[in-house]
Design a protein around this motif. Structure first.
Motif, PDB file in Angstrom:
ATOM      1  N   GLY A  50      13.098  11.087  40.729  1.00  0.00           N
ATOM      2  CA  GLY A  50      14.383  10.912  40.461  1.00  0.00           C
ATOM      3  C   GLY A  50      15.393  11.974  40.993  1.00  0.00           C
ATOM      4  O   GLY A  50      16.477  11.965  40.808  1.00  0.00           O
ATOM      5  N   VAL A  51      14.847  12.700  41.930  1.00  0.00           N
ATOM      6  CA  VAL A  51      15.415  14.076  42.409  1.00  0.00           C
ATOM      7  C   VAL A  51      16.191  13.696  44.034  1.00  0.00           C
ATOM      8  O   VAL A  51      15.015  13.141  44.738  1.00  0.00           O
ATOM      9  CB  VAL A  51      14.930  15.259  42.191  1.00  0.00           C
ATOM     10  CG1 VAL A  51      15.618  16.449  42.999  1.00  0.00           C
ATOM     11  CG2 VAL A  51      14.412  15.487  40.976  1.00  0.00           C
ATOM     12  N   VAL A  52      17.139  13.898  44.256  1.00  0.00           N
ATOM     13  CA  VAL A  52      17.335  13.716  45.751  1.00  0.00           C
ATOM     14  C   VAL A  52      16.965  14.805  46.562  1.00  0.00           C
ATOM     15  O   VAL A  52      17.513  15.942  46.284  1.00  0.00           O
ATOM     16  CB  VAL A  52      19.048  13.377  45.986  1.00  0.00           C
ATOM     17  CG1 VAL A  52      19.327  13.113  47.391  1.00  0.00           C
ATOM     18  CG2 VAL A  52      19.401  12.394  45.202  1.00  0.00           C
ATOM     19  N   PRO A  53      16.077  14.605  47.397  1.00  0.00           N
ATOM     20  CA  PRO A  53      15.522  15.821  48.404  1.00  0.00           C
ATOM     21  C   PRO A  53      16.820  15.922  49.455  1.00  0.00           C
ATOM     22  O   PRO A  53      17.536  15.007  49.628  1.00  0.00           O
ATOM     23  CB  PRO A  53      14.465  14.980  48.957  1.00  0.00           C
ATOM     24  CG  PRO A  53      14.586  13.814  49.045  1.00  0.00           C
ATOM     25  CD  PRO A  53      15.300  13.466  47.866  1.00  0.00           C
ATOM     26  N   TYR A  54      16.703  17.015  50.173  1.00  0.00           N
ATOM     27  CA  TYR A  54      17.753  17.192  51.247  1.00  0.00           C
ATOM     28  C   TYR A  54      16.954  17.894  52.424  1.00  0.00           C
ATOM     29  O   TYR A  54      15.886  18.293  51.972  1.00  0.00           O
ATOM     30  CB  TYR A  54      19.067  18.079  50.821  1.00  0.00           C
ATOM     31  CG  TYR A  54      18.996  19.269  50.284  1.00  0.00           C
ATOM     32  CD1 TYR A  54      18.746  20.390  51.450  1.00  0.00           C
ATOM     33  CD2 TYR A  54      18.830  19.523  49.087  1.00  0.00           C
ATOM     34  CE1 TYR A  54      18.425  21.708  50.790  1.00  0.00           C
ATOM     35  CE2 TYR A  54      18.651  20.827  48.723  1.00  0.00           C
ATOM     36  CZ  TYR A  54      18.609  21.871  49.510  1.00  0.00           C
ATOM     37  OH  TYR A  54      18.322  23.292  49.099  1.00  0.00           O
TER      38      TYR A  54
END
Length: 350
Positions: A50-54
């Protein structure tokens, strides 16, 4: 809001990643298919929490002083997907390594799923004292498929706020973009198909030169670092979100990274707040937000960590995530990782 505890918990919950060989069997030629598989697995595992990686497209280090394991652990704790961490060679290192450092291979040997193999940083003395030898070495690395992109080239660079405070003028650099060195750089990108980054201070009298070079080398893939980072507003009357919109429409291979200071960051020489995208501590100026949304495929995540601030990775991560949180969801995913993926591999992330 994603807390540090939640970030750590989500990362600890990730299953172990499969190991993928980064190189061919006999040399430093990259195994592109294997790297892509490892990168994709890592990004998808983080997305599953549920976390957006960058993807941090622009950071650098001193290759003799960096603690690679510490950086990798921080990336896991913070759910940073990938990092393009380049080697900035100082004068003694530059001579000793004959103008190219195999730092990318050292990174991939330990953490092939985290680091993007990137050419060395083009800061003094690289472009100021031995540009031909340096660029020869970088092009050779590109031709033998040892890197996926070129590093950051400092063509016009004022000393950073930290360097000003230290009284360090070594990086007050002015390499004309239309000099033989600049032409070689743009041509090198066209021939190899690899992108390169430029640090190019935003001032009116530099903009026409940039436009001329972009027109002359339409296939060069240019990442202009530090969107809307203006050190002296009185020297940049032409520069605005409207101007950047015009550039994007004219030049399809021009990209911008989003490594800029926080809303209260002041350039000590001018006394001005030099990150011009901010309306306040937690809001973007409407014209800059509209620009990023309209051309969401042209903007890239970046932290701009250097050796003297690698220990501040958590702080820089929090500030970048604050910026990303202000973008619409689709734009956030594009800026965070999808655009860099397409730039590196000429395909959409899937």
């Amino acid at each position: 809001m994603i807390t540090r505890r939640r970030l750590l918990q989500s990362c600890l919950a990730l299953p172990a990643l499969t190991a993928f060989p980064a190189f061919g069997q006999e040399d430093d030629t990259l195994n592109i298919a294997s790297l892509k598989a490892g990168y994709a697995q890592r990004l998808k595992k983080i997305l599953s929490t549920g976390v957006v990686p960058y993807i941090d497209i622009e950071s650098s280090c001193n290759p003799d002083r960096v603690d690679i394991g510490d950086i990798a652990r921080s990336m896991d704790q913070l759910n940073i997907g990938l990092m393009a961490l380049s080697s900035d060679l100082r004068r003694n290192q530059f001579v000793r390594r004959i103008h190219y450092d195999n730092f990318p291979q050292r990174l991939l040997a330990k953490h092939a799923d985290r680091f993007i193999p990137i050419g060395n940083g083009g800061q003094p003395p690289a472009l100021t004292e031995a540009a031909e030898e340096f660029l020869n070495a970088q092009e050779s690395a590109a031709n033998r498929k040892a890197i996926l992109m070129f590093g950051e080239y400092e063509l016009r660079h004022y000393p950073s706020p930290r360097q000003v405070q230290r009284g360090d003028s070594d990086r007050d650099v002015d390499v004309p973009m239309d000099s033989p060195t600049g032409h070689r750089l743009f041509s090198m990108s066209e021939k190899t198909g690899l992108s390169f980054q430029i640090h190019y201070e935003i001032e009116d009298h530099y903009l026409l030169v940039l436009e001329k070079m972009l027109a002359q080398y339409p296939k060069a893939r240019v990442i202009w670092c530090h969107l809307a980072q203006v050190r002296f507003s009185e020297r940049a009357a032409r520069y605005s979100a409207t101007y950047v919109d015009e550039l994007i429409r004219r030049f399809p291979n021009l990209y911008f990274d989003t490594a800029f200071g926080h809303a209260d960051s002041v350039y000590p020489v001018s006394g001005q707040r030099h990150a011009r995208v901010w309306a306040g501590s937690n809001s973007l100026r409407p014209e800059w937000l509209d620009l990023i949304v309209t051309h969401s495929e042209r903007f890239l995540s970046a932290l701009d960590l250097g050796q003297d601030r690698l220990h501040r990775i958590t702080e820089f991560d929090q500030k970048h995530r604050q910026f990303l949180s202000l973008l619409p969801e689709n734009t956030r995913h594009r800026v965070a990782y999808r655009n860099t993926w397409k730039l590196l591999f000429n395909e959409e992330f899937s």
